[in-house]
Scaffold this active site. Structure first.
Site, short mmCIF file in Angstrom:
data_model
loop_
_atom_site.label_atom_id
_atom_site.label_comp_id
_atom_site.label_asym_id
_atom_site.label_seq_id
_atom_site.Cartn_x
_atom_site.Cartn_y
_atom_site.Cartn_z
N THR A 165 46.47 31.07 37.66
CA THR A 165 46.83 32.17 38.65
C THR A 165 45.72 32.32 39.49
OG1 THR A 165 46.43 33.72 37.08
CG2 THR A 165 48.69 33.25 37.08
N LYS A 201 45.03 30.10 30.37
CA LYS A 201 44.70 30.56 31.57
C LYS A 201 44.41 32.23 31.79
CE LYS A 201 47.55 33.92 33.21
NZ LYS A 201 47.18 34.59 34.25
N THR A 237 45.16 39.20 29.84
CA THR A 237 46.29 38.60 30.46
C THR A 237 45.85 37.13 30.55
OG1 THR A 237 46.42 40.22 32.12
CG2 THR A 237 46.72 38.06 32.86
N GLU A 252 37.86 37.47 37.24
CA GLU A 252 37.98 37.87 38.68
C GLU A 252 36.83 38.46 39.33
OE1 GLU A 252 41.45 39.89 38.80
OE2 GLU A 252 42.87 38.44 39.14
N ASN A 296 41.55 42.57 43.95
CA ASN A 296 42.67 43.23 43.27
C ASN A 296 43.23 44.36 44.03
OD1 ASN A 296 42.98 41.97 40.39
ND2 ASN A 296 40.63 42.32 40.23
N SER A 330 49.94 41.88 48.06
CA SER A 330 50.01 42.17 49.10
C SER A 330 49.99 40.66 50.13
CB SER A 330 49.42 43.17 50.07
OG SER A 330 48.06 42.95 49.81
#
Lengths: 383, 383
Positions: free
Chosen positions: B146, B168, B179, B259, B378, B383
């Site tokens: 992702t 992942k 996650t 991230e 994040n 969006s």
């Protein structure tokens, strides 16, 4: 008017030189009686700063004649020497004012793990005592600021009496309590037991329900002092309401000035099986970094709300959850609800409503968004 | 070689068009036997995605013949329709491969609260099945990414058998699990019960101990499939060690690619009264936003470590705490220790050691720093 709105109190705020930038850093609030009743609540962090350990002892007696507060250093994790520094500060205040050190509370705020510059702090106590005034409330509120951008004060008037207060705190704000120092004063004639009950009732639903960044401080103190100078003894409920109102006002100001924040998030959990469930769910949402980032980005990402609710032990069924953001029910029955494009998140205050569909209890938790400014401010704090 | 390092497995990774940018988004891993033994662990989040609810049922049978994984959508909080989508996906795989749908696991990852484009996913299953290959492991690992910047694979070889895996995950990484989607394969001849024990033992000290951002996902799945194709039945400990090694390798890769992170933080809690205490303290440190910011700023702010320890219920005395950062004991006996200027935090890996002085147990938790990039990534995700 802050802590000097109530009769019987004088205060001062001065620059003692503890902060290297020369800003005000020492405040003194004195109760001139006739009563010296007091109550206090402290951080539930097990690593407590020296001034917290000291003031817990003082508050246990139910009488506080003065409180001295410094910014520019937390005096936390400073060992026995740090405790001696706090003790010496209280002794100095007692000496200058002609009080007993056992009735002098001490509060400190700033960086953890650094000794206070006593060669500046002790002369500062003399300077502050010389400037004590019934109009000194604002200056005292200014002197306790750390990363706060504004000083915080609040006053509520009763029939012939008042409750006033000041607060500082901008980071490390989390339940039980926040990184904050709060001094409340009243001229109402209320005994220590009544003060204690009113204060605990008020903090439970105000300061204990703001959670700026999930971090709990070593120094939090909320002190309520009563002079009895109004010679009015209000009904308990009336007095407790006034204390709660001042606490709620100050708590809202703390959230509104949290480090780096661009949004204040009001999280209301409704239809919970118990108030405890509502608070647990509210806190879980308040601490979810991904949701805090989404709010910062004005993104009504309700999936992150559900994911936060799912980590709790509260009573609910996943397909019974509803979530509204600024009034739009974007999640209904655990799945996609109304059009997320309808959500307007342009304003500073963002309202999230989480409906657990499991009972009739509710709670409100206040939080902030997570921003690059927060990261910036807190990556450079001690350097 | 990833999931196809072990004999008896074929895999494929293709672009089905679920992701709008045309990147690979669908992976298929097939166990060609002779055994179809399997075990799995899933997120402890009570809000579970449809594929988790489905795969829990499948795994309960102890036999999995294939797993289909998609990125580009989590299929979480999508109601009964979302569950039907998962069911239809499993049926499609079963139909194409000539298997039973009850032995086909399904994993999804991506945004919560959005239905999957089944008109793209189902034809994608046919396309993936046509590309199944004993060399397809890398492509499968790539298709489940992702926000991952790299695909993650690991292999450990035993005597004539192997354990391979792919993972992942880059955000919403927190204990119980992260996650992440993880598929492990082995050609060792191990029954479902042995697989289950080895998998639970391994995840407990690997995936369950990484905490990138304190957020727990709705979709986490770790699936271990055994083909028995090597015809070797290793000793349990030898096999469990291999599974643990692959899990630890993949977990470390997840933290290394979290991230927005610029630092990987290894938090070791030592001299705890119990392993549970050590884990509780490690997690509290791992989730402290202020500390994570300080690490980002290369600031050895040990006060924030103590403040995090102080919020736990673990056994310790505040004046018995010692903290080292990258080997320098900056906090001794709860107070200032060695010179913080000695701490070198320039490198990506930062090691924090918290000595509770309360026993002999220990645990290691991996975390990341908190950065403006994390906030940026994040705040704009959906969006």
């Amino acid at each position: 008017m802050s802590v000097t709105a109530a009769q019987g109190f004088t205060a001062a705020g001065i620059a003692a030189g503890i902060k290297e930038n020369g800003n005000p850093d020492l405040a003194l609030v004195v109760n001139n009686g006739p009563r010296l009743h007091a109550a206090a609540v402290f951080t539930s962090n097990r690593v407590k700063a020296a001034p917290v350990l000291w003031s817990q002892q003082v508050a246990r007696g139910g009488a506080v004649s003065a409180v001295v507060l410094n910014s520019g250093g937390a005096n936390a994790c400073t060992g026995p020497e740090g405790f001696q520094d706090t003790h010496a500060t209280a002794e100095k205040v007692a000496d200058v004012l002609g009080h007993s050190a056992g009735e002098v509370a001490v509060c400190s705020t700033g960086l953890i793990g650094v000794r206070l510059p006593m060669d500046k702090l002790l002369p500062g106590v003399e300077k502050a005592a010389a400037e004590l005034s019934p109009y000194g409330g604002e200056k005292a509120a200014i002197a306790i600021k750390t990363t706060d951008t504004t000083h915080k004060t609040a006053v509520v008037h009763g029939q012939g009496w008042a409750v006033g207060g000041m607060a500082k705190g901008a980071g490390m704000l989390a339940p039980g309590l926040a990184t904050m120092l709060v001094v409340l004063t009243t001229d109402a004639d209320v005994e220590a037991a009544g003060l204690d009950k009113a204060l605990r009732d008020a903090t439970r639903t105000t300061f204990d329900r703001i959670d700026s960044d999930g971090c709990m401080s070593t120094n939090d103190t909320v002190l309520l002092m009563a002079s009895g100078a109004s010679q009015v003894a209000p009904e308990y409920e009336e007095f407790a309401d006034a204390v709660r109102e001042v606490c709620a006002d100050l708590a809202r100001q703390l959230i509104g000035d949290a480090e780096g924040a661009s949004k204040d998030i009001r999280i209301e959990v409704i239809n919970a099986a118990s108030e405890q469930d509502a608070v647990e769910v509210g806190r879980s949402i308040a601490r979810n970094n991904l949701l805090k980032c989404a709010v910062h980005g004005e993104d009504p990402n309700w999936g992150r709300v559900l994911s936060a609710i799912g980590t709790t032990d509260a009573a609910f069924e996943p397909d019974g959850l509803n979530v509204a953001i600024n009034g739009v029910w974007v999640c209904r029955r655990g799945a996609v609800g109304d059009d997320r494009e309808l959500v307007d998140m342009r304003y500073r205050e963002v309202r999230i409503t989480a409906d657990l569909g499991a009972g009739t209890d509710s709670a409100v938790i206040w939080a902030n968004d997570l921003t690059a400014d927060y990261v910036h401010e807190n990556s450079a704090y001690s350097s």
